[in-house]
Design a protein around this motif. Structure first.
Motif, mmCIF file in Angstrom:
data_model
loop_
_atom_site.group_PDB
_atom_site.id
_atom_site.type_symbol
_atom_site.label_atom_id
_atom_site.label_comp_id
_atom_site.label_asym_id
_atom_site.label_seq_id
_atom_site.Cartn_x
_atom_site.Cartn_y
_atom_site.Cartn_z
ATOM 1 N N GLY A 1 0.746 -1.251 0.000
ATOM 2 C CA GLY A 1 0.000 0.000 0.000
ATOM 3 C C GLY A 1 0.772 1.295 0.000
ATOM 4 N N GLU A 2 2.102 1.225 -0.008
ATOM 5 C CA GLU A 2 2.856 2.467 0.096
ATOM 6 C C GLU A 2 2.655 3.385 -1.107
ATOM 7 N N GLU A 3 2.574 2.801 -2.313
ATOM 8 C CA GLU A 3 2.421 3.637 -3.501
ATOM 9 C C GLU A 3 1.115 4.425 -3.500
ATOM 10 N N PRO A 4 -0.053 3.777 -3.367
ATOM 11 C CA PRO A 4 -1.286 4.569 -3.378
ATOM 12 C C PRO A 4 -1.382 5.553 -2.223
ATOM 13 N N LEU A 5 -0.835 5.207 -1.071
ATOM 14 C CA LEU A 5 -0.831 6.157 0.049
ATOM 15 C C LEU A 5 0.048 7.364 -0.268
ATOM 16 N N SER A 6 1.177 7.116 -0.943
ATOM 17 C CA SER A 6 2.042 8.224 -1.361
ATOM 18 C C SER A 6 1.325 9.121 -2.359
ATOM 19 N N ILE A 7 0.584 8.506 -3.282
ATOM 20 C CA ILE A 7 -0.187 9.276 -4.258
ATOM 21 C C ILE A 7 -1.233 10.133 -3.543
ATOM 22 N N ALA A 8 -1.943 9.527 -2.604
ATOM 23 C CA ALA A 8 -2.968 10.273 -1.875
ATOM 24 C C ALA A 8 -2.362 11.439 -1.099
ATOM 25 N N MET A 9 -1.211 11.222 -0.471
ATOM 26 C CA MET A 9 -0.539 12.305 0.243
ATOM 27 C C MET A 9 -0.169 13.438 -0.700
ATOM 28 N N SER B 1 -4.916 -2.296 -5.718
ATOM 29 C CA SER B 1 -5.149 -3.734 -5.678
ATOM 30 C C SER B 1 -3.833 -4.485 -5.680
ATOM 31 N N ASP B 2 -3.904 -5.698 -5.178
ATOM 32 C CA ASP B 2 -2.778 -6.620 -5.266
ATOM 33 C C ASP B 2 -3.328 -8.032 -5.401
ATOM 34 N N ALA B 3 -2.568 -8.895 -6.044
ATOM 35 C CA ALA B 3 -3.024 -10.274 -6.218
ATOM 36 C C ALA B 3 -2.980 -11.064 -4.922
ATOM 37 N N SER B 4 -2.180 -10.622 -3.964
ATOM 38 C CA SER B 4 -2.012 -11.331 -2.698
ATOM 39 C C SER B 4 -3.003 -10.825 -1.653
ATOM 40 N N PHE B 5 -3.865 -11.721 -1.186
ATOM 41 C CA PHE B 5 -4.808 -11.322 -0.135
ATOM 42 C C PHE B 5 -4.069 -11.015 1.163
ATOM 43 N N VAL B 6 -2.924 -11.632 1.368
ATOM 44 C CA VAL B 6 -2.128 -11.369 2.572
ATOM 45 C C VAL B 6 -1.617 -9.932 2.550
ATOM 46 N N ALA B 7 -1.164 -9.477 1.382
ATOM 47 C CA ALA B 7 -0.689 -8.096 1.265
ATOM 48 C C ALA B 7 -1.814 -7.116 1.572
ATOM 49 N N ILE B 8 -3.004 -7.374 1.057
ATOM 50 C CA ILE B 8 -4.127 -6.466 1.300
ATOM 51 C C ILE B 8 -4.549 -6.512 2.766
ATOM 52 N N GLU B 9 -4.473 -7.660 3.390
ATOM 53 C CA GLU B 9 -4.768 -7.739 4.824
ATOM 54 C C GLU B 9 -3.809 -6.869 5.624
ATOM 55 N N ARG B 10 -2.554 -6.845 5.227
ATOM 56 C CA ARG B 10 -1.579 -5.977 5.895
ATOM 57 C C ARG B 10 -1.911 -4.510 5.658
ATOM 58 N N VAL B 11 -2.354 -4.215 4.448
ATOM 59 C CA VAL B 11 -2.756 -2.840 4.134
ATOM 60 C C VAL B 11 -3.882 -2.389 5.055
ATOM 61 N N ILE B 12 -4.856 -3.252 5.245
ATOM 62 C CA ILE B 12 -6.012 -2.907 6.067
ATOM 63 C C ILE B 12 -5.593 -2.624 7.505
ATOM 64 N N GLN B 13 -4.549 -3.287 7.976
ATOM 65 C CA GLN B 13 -4.053 -3.031 9.332
ATOM 66 C C GLN B 13 -3.497 -1.624 9.460
#
Length: 296
Positions: free
Chosen positions: A123-131, A149-161
């Motif tokens: 999630g660092e890229e979209p958060l950087s864009i939003a900033m 989006s990412d293909a890895s559900f684990v990566a998105i779960e980390r994003v949600i945290q």
């Protein structure tokens, strides 16, 4: 398991599994690198599914149905390389803020402008864009929607945290860090106001049904993703982007001669100023379609 791996290697089952994963996910797993990755990463999944060999695991993935679909989700998560960082691609974000948005919004100022970070990892890229957009005041001037989006559900779960370790935000200045993050015992938490600017999804770039709606974006960031893909997978993804992107939309991709050659070969995008920038504009191929009309 080590004995079974050696038996599988000699029987060719490892290569059979490698070729299946490469075709399904688009990952470049050629030569010994791909075999090593499978041998090192997937034995736990083989055991978890009570398979006695890579051949049985291959047959599971090929079987179809809910069990196979769930296992493919696990394969993606195991093989994913979720490497990212804040403020990594400042030139691309600067081009978005100073060139792409003014151009796009001058043509259709009342239409919501969609930005998609494809393969966003943690999630660092979209958060950087939003900033960057918030700092430039764009959210006050236009209706902007950000998807990631990412293909890895684990990566998105980390994003949600929404919590990042100290080393992950080291490139942020103190002012930005303190404005958009709050210190916690386990790291730095993204403030809700920033995190909620982005809609997060799990999506495999190789599956049209998962990305078609996302690709209907005026801006697509797909950086540090194609470096893990085979050449056919890159071209397939570019064609998928182009099928759904509005003409005149911006694609931010990897730079360098190899990627420039691949993007150019599709005849679907033209470079912004110089092809070295990794910034491309979706061509209007028929000359009849309005710039923001979306194909279906």
């Amino acid at each position: 398991m080590e004995i079974l791996i050696e038996i599988d290697r000699k029987a060719g089952s490892v290569f059979l599994l490698r070729d299946l994963i490469q075709e399904r996910l688009g990952l470049s797993l050629s030569d010994d690198h791909g075999v090593r990755l499978i041998v090192n990463k997937l034995p736990a999944r083989v055991r978890q599914n009570r398979c006695n060999s890579f051949l049985e695991y291959y047959q599971l993935l090929m079987s179809g149905g809910a069990a196979a679909d769930e296992e493919w989700r696990q394969v993606v998560a195991v093989l994913a390389k979720s490497k990212s960082g804040f403020w990594r691609h400042t030139d691309a974000v600067r081009t978005l803020v100073n060139v792409a948005l003014p151009q796009l919004l001058s043509i259709s100022p009342k239409e919501p402008l969609r930005i998609w970070s494809a393969g966003c990892a943690t999630g660092e890229e979209p958060l950087s864009i939003a900033m960057a957009l918030n700092e430039a005041g764009w959210f006050e001037r236009a209706l902007i929607e950000i998807y990631a989006s990412d293909a890895s559900f684990v990566a998105i779960e980390r994003v949600i945290q929404a919590v990042y370790a100290e080393e992950r935000i080291r490139h942020l200045g103190v002012q930005l860090r303190d404005k958009y993050f709050k210190r916690e015992q386990n790291g730095w938490r993204v403030v809700p106001e920033l995190h909620e600017m982005i809609q997060w999804r799990v999506a495999n770039l190789m599956v049209q049904n998962e990305v078609a709606d996302l690709a209907r974006s005026h801006v697509i960031f797909c950086r540090n993703v194609f470096i893990y893909f085979t050449e056919p997978a890159i071209c397939k993804t570019l064609r998928l982007f182009a099928r759904f992107m509005p003409a005149g939309g911006y694609l931010f991709s990897d730079s360098g001669d190899y990627f420039t050659s691949l993007v150019s070969s599709t005849d679907l995008f033209e470079p912004l100023s110089t092809s070295e920038s990794g910034t491309w504009i979706r061509r209007d191929l028929n000359g009849l379609r309005p710039i923001f009309e979306t194909t279906s």
